[in-house]
Design a protein around this motif. Structure first.
Motif, PDB file in Angstrom:
ATOM      1  N   VAL A   1     -35.508 -14.542 -14.711  1.00 19.41           N
ATOM      2  CA  VAL A   1     -34.476 -13.875 -14.078  1.00 19.41           C
ATOM      3  C   VAL A   1     -34.294 -14.590 -12.650  1.00 19.41           C
ATOM      4  N   HIS A   2     -33.024 -14.250 -12.050  1.00 21.57           N
ATOM      5  CA  HIS A   2     -32.484 -14.624 -10.951  1.00 21.57           C
ATOM      6  C   HIS A   2     -32.560 -13.749  -9.828  1.00 21.57           C
ATOM      7  N   PHE A   3     -33.108 -14.050  -8.526  1.00 24.96           N
ATOM      8  CA  PHE A   3     -33.137 -13.098  -7.485  1.00 24.96           C
ATOM      9  C   PHE A   3     -32.151 -13.482  -6.281  1.00 24.96           C
ATOM     10  N   VAL A   4     -31.169 -12.803  -6.222  1.00 27.16           N
ATOM     11  CA  VAL A   4     -30.087 -12.872  -4.968  1.00 27.16           C
ATOM     12  C   VAL A   4     -30.171 -11.713  -4.093  1.00 27.16           C
ATOM     13  N   PRO A   5     -30.706 -11.501  -2.962  1.00 24.76           N
ATOM     14  CA  PRO A   5     -30.845 -10.533  -2.278  1.00 24.76           C
ATOM     15  C   PRO A   5     -29.479 -10.414  -1.529  1.00 24.76           C
ATOM     16  N   ALA A   6     -29.048  -9.476  -1.015  1.00 27.26           N
ATOM     17  CA  ALA A   6     -27.648  -9.273  -0.358  1.00 27.26           C
ATOM     18  C   ALA A   6     -27.737  -7.754   0.607  1.00 27.26           C
ATOM     19  N   HIS A   7     -26.910  -7.842   1.585  1.00 26.11           N
ATOM     20  CA  HIS A   7     -26.822  -6.675   2.402  1.00 26.11           C
ATOM     21  C   HIS A   7     -25.392  -6.541   2.833  1.00 26.11           C
ATOM     22  N   PRO A   8     -24.786  -5.346   2.230  1.00 26.80           N
ATOM     23  CA  PRO A   8     -23.359  -4.980   2.637  1.00 26.80           C
ATOM     24  C   PRO A   8     -23.550  -4.413   4.148  1.00 26.80           C
ATOM     25  N   MET A   9     -22.471  -4.831   4.975  1.00 28.86           N
ATOM     26  CA  MET A   9     -22.697  -4.451   6.459  1.00 28.86           C
ATOM     27  C   MET A   9     -21.559  -3.209   6.512  1.00 28.86           C
TER      28      MET A   9
ATOM     29  N   TRP B   1     -18.312  -6.973   5.634  1.00 24.70           N
ATOM     30  CA  TRP B   1     -18.872  -8.351   5.270  1.00 24.70           C
ATOM     31  C   TRP B   1     -20.076  -7.657   4.296  1.00 24.70           C
ATOM     32  N   CYS B   2     -20.327  -8.748   3.233  1.00 20.93           N
ATOM     33  CA  CYS B   2     -21.457  -8.399   2.754  1.00 20.93           C
ATOM     34  C   CYS B   2     -22.131 -10.022   2.884  1.00 20.93           C
ATOM     35  N   LEU B   3     -23.682  -9.672   3.386  1.00 22.08           N
ATOM     36  CA  LEU B   3     -24.307 -10.812   3.580  1.00 22.08           C
ATOM     37  C   LEU B   3     -25.163 -11.301   2.450  1.00 22.08           C
ATOM     38  N   ILE B   4     -25.036 -12.544   1.790  1.00 29.50           N
ATOM     39  CA  ILE B   4     -25.829 -13.070   0.690  1.00 29.50           C
ATOM     40  C   ILE B   4     -26.932 -13.501   1.267  1.00 29.50           C
ATOM     41  N   VAL B   5     -28.057 -13.412   0.904  1.00 25.18           N
ATOM     42  CA  VAL B   5     -29.318 -14.131   1.454  1.00 25.18           C
ATOM     43  C   VAL B   5     -30.036 -14.591   0.471  1.00 25.18           C
ATOM     44  N   PRO B   6     -29.753 -16.012  -0.145  1.00 25.85           N
ATOM     45  CA  PRO B   6     -30.443 -16.724  -1.293  1.00 25.85           C
ATOM     46  C   PRO B   6     -32.042 -16.932  -0.861  1.00 25.85           C
ATOM     47  N   VAL B   7     -32.773 -16.657  -1.860  1.00 22.76           N
ATOM     48  CA  VAL B   7     -34.213 -17.123  -1.453  1.00 22.76           C
ATOM     49  C   VAL B   7     -34.271 -18.765  -2.083  1.00 22.76           C
ATOM     50  N   GLU B   8     -35.496 -19.296  -1.575  1.00 24.57           N
ATOM     51  CA  GLU B   8     -35.805 -20.601  -1.879  1.00 24.57           C
ATOM     52  C   GLU B   8     -35.576 -20.968  -3.370  1.00 24.57           C
ATOM     53  N   GLY B   9     -34.777 -21.916  -3.807  1.00 21.97           N
ATOM     54  CA  GLY B   9     -34.895 -21.942  -5.422  1.00 21.97           C
ATOM     55  C   GLY B   9     -33.876 -21.372  -6.259  1.00 21.97           C
TER      56      GLY B   9
ATOM     57  N   ASN C   1     -15.702  -9.141   2.197  1.00 23.60           N
ATOM     58  CA  ASN C   1     -15.685 -10.447   2.671  1.00 23.60           C
ATOM     59  C   ASN C   1     -17.269 -10.964   2.452  1.00 23.60           C
ATOM     60  N   THR C   2     -17.569 -12.084   2.243  1.00 25.89           N
ATOM     61  CA  THR C   2     -19.048 -12.630   2.302  1.00 25.89           C
ATOM     62  C   THR C   2     -19.431 -13.679   3.012  1.00 25.89           C
ATOM     63  N   ALA C   3     -20.635 -13.767   3.241  1.00 30.26           N
ATOM     64  CA  ALA C   3     -21.044 -14.895   4.239  1.00 30.26           C
ATOM     65  C   ALA C   3     -22.452 -14.973   3.598  1.00 30.26           C
ATOM     66  N   HIS C   4     -22.920 -16.196   3.815  1.00 38.15           N
ATOM     67  CA  HIS C   4     -24.604 -16.512   3.174  1.00 38.15           C
ATOM     68  C   HIS C   4     -25.309 -17.039   4.425  1.00 38.15           C
ATOM     69  N   MET C   5     -26.406 -16.401   4.564  1.00 31.22           N
ATOM     70  CA  MET C   5     -27.379 -16.424   5.646  1.00 31.22           C
ATOM     71  C   MET C   5     -28.958 -16.551   5.274  1.00 31.22           C
ATOM     72  N   ASP C   6     -29.627 -17.250   5.809  1.00 31.54           N
ATOM     73  CA  ASP C   6     -31.158 -17.420   5.640  1.00 31.54           C
ATOM     74  C   ASP C   6     -31.883 -15.884   5.892  1.00 31.54           C
ATOM     75  N   PRO C   7     -32.878 -15.550   5.309  1.00 38.04           N
ATOM     76  CA  PRO C   7     -33.494 -14.449   5.723  1.00 38.04           C
ATOM     77  C   PRO C   7     -33.895 -14.084   7.143  1.00 38.04           C
ATOM     78  N   GLU C   8     -34.440 -15.032   7.752  1.00 33.98           N
ATOM     79  CA  GLU C   8     -34.917 -14.616   9.089  1.00 33.98           C
ATOM     80  C   GLU C   8     -33.681 -14.645  10.014  1.00 33.98           C
ATOM     81  N   HIS C   9     -32.734 -15.449   9.927  1.00 40.09           N
ATOM     82  CA  HIS C   9     -31.629 -15.404  10.820  1.00 40.09           C
ATOM     83  C   HIS C   9     -30.958 -13.960  10.314  1.00 40.09           C
ATOM     84  N   HIS C  10     -30.797 -13.434   9.209  1.00 42.61           N
ATOM     85  CA  HIS C  10     -30.281 -12.345   9.007  1.00 42.61           C
ATOM     86  C   HIS C  10     -30.996 -11.187   9.551  1.00 42.61           C
TER      87      HIS C  10
END
Ligand SMILES: NC(=O)c1ccc[n+]([C@@H]2O[C@H](COP(=O)([O-])OP(=O)(O)OC[C@H]3O[C@@H](n4cnc5c(N)ncnc54)[C@H](O)[C@@H]3O)[C@@H](O)[C@H]2O)c1
Ligand SMILES: O=C(O)C(=O)C[C@]1(C(=O)O)C=C[C@@H](O)C=C1
Length: 304
Positions: free
Chosen positions: A117-125, A145-153, A172-181
């Motif tokens: 299965v795929h894991f794609v975390p997200a966070h609607p602001m 904004w909904c921030l989409i925060v893909p994991v490694e791989g 609206n969407t933007a992509h970000m890494d977890p630490e920066h998020h």
């Protein structure tokens, strides 16, 4: 825009899940949504108000056919829920979440998910101070904004499909890494909530100002603080315990600036105060010019 999953499962039927449900149905009534909440009382309310096509009494039944499973529970229990659903997910499904913190959720959830299965975390602001199954509404995510925060791989197609999903329900969407998020939301959401909680606590503790004076004479500033400080205690306890480092960093900086302003007031340093307030006014104007002020009369007309 029709949304890209045929079958969606929502776990935790509160503000965010119920808003997602109404938003999905507004844009594409053909989607089939199953839902689960831990308490029987919440499941009964969900059935009564038509929240979800099927409200299930077990997590397994909720997730087993779903193409997208969204964890909409407090951040502190995401890992427990993932452990329960992990063995029952459909091969090729996507698991996502809406938690206000990302690194701690990824650490808690990822180990429980099977490799198919795929894991794609997200966070609607987007949110309100209300919670529970009756609090959601279809427009919550419009132009937010909904921030989409893909994991490694993370699989690129799975990330794109989840991004399309959030666009299909108004975001609206933007992509970000977890630490920066986690640092960004510590500044824009978590520290401000703690400050609001504190200010309302101070007003409550201050014996020389009565409760009725606080209630009657709250002008816009303090009123906004009381709205924020009415937010769900479980959700916010979990946010602070799971975004410790970034929140403490921002609160440390906040305290330093507060002391400097306190000193300027004590010593009568009007220039310091004036310069500071001039700088902060520019931030507010930037938010309005970017079309992000939900109170502004033209909000919602900004281009996607
Ligand atoms: N409220 C906001 O402004 C906001 C905004 C963006 C993201 N979030 C995040 O979304 C998530 C949900 O927040 P919400 O505002 O919808 O909360 P909510 O309190 O309205 O709903 C949470 C739901 O989860 C259920 N629940 C709790 N523990 C559970 C468990 N172990 N198993 C199954 N169900 C369980 C509760 O009964 C409730 O129905 C949180 O992770 C929060 O950080 C909230
Ligand atoms: O609008 C509100 O009431 C909110 O608190 C929403 C808010 C925020 O701080 O902006 C709260 C928590 C989230 O994770 C995202 C959005």
């Amino acid at each position: 825009m029709s949304q890209p999953y045929e079958k969606v499962a929502l776990i935790g039927l509160g503000l965010i899940a119920s808003s997602m449900f109404w938003a999905m149905k507004r844009h594409d009534p053909s989607v089939h949504v199953t839902g689960f909440a831990r308490s029987a009382a919440t499941r009964d309310i969900a059935r009564e108000i038509g929240l979800c096509d099927a409200v299930c009494d077990s997590l397994v039944e909720t997730v087993q056919d779903a193409d997208l499973v969204v964890l909409c529970v407090p951040v502190g229990v995401m890992g427990d829920v993932a452990a329960e659903i992990g063995p029952h997910l459909k091969a090729g499904a996507t698991v996502s979440d809406v938690g206000s913190v990302k690194q701690a959720v990824i650490d808690a959830v990822a180990p429980h998910l099977p490799t198919n299965v795929h894991f794609v975390p997200a966070h609607p602001m987007a949110g309100t101070e209300h919670s529970g199954p009756r609090s959601g509404f279809a427009e919550l995510f419009d132009n937010r904004w909904c921030l989409i925060v893909p994991v490694e791989g993370s699989d690129a197609q799975a990330v794109k499909t989840l991004t399309d999903f959030w666009i299909s329900i108004g975001s609206n969407t933007a992509h970000m890494d977890p630490e920066h998020h986690d640092l960004v939301v510590a500044v824009t959401s978590h520290a401000p909530h703690l400050i609001a909680y504190t200010m309302v606590g101070v007003a409550d503790d201050l014996g020389r100002v009565s409760d009725s004076e606080v209630i009657n004479y709250s002008a816009a500033g303090f009123r906004d603080f009381t709205r924020i400080a009415a937010s769900d205690p479980t959700m916010w306890r979990d946010v602070f315990l799971n975004n410790k480092e970034a929140t403490l960093e921002i609160l440390g900086r906040f305290t330093e600036e507060l002391f400097a302003l306190q000193r300027a007031i004590r010593t009568g340093d009007g220039d310091h105060l004036h310069d500071y307030f001039t700088r902060t006014r520019a931030i507010r104007r930037g938010i309005i010019e970017a079309g992000q002020d939900t109170d502004a009369p033209n909000f919602g007309r900004s281009a996607k």
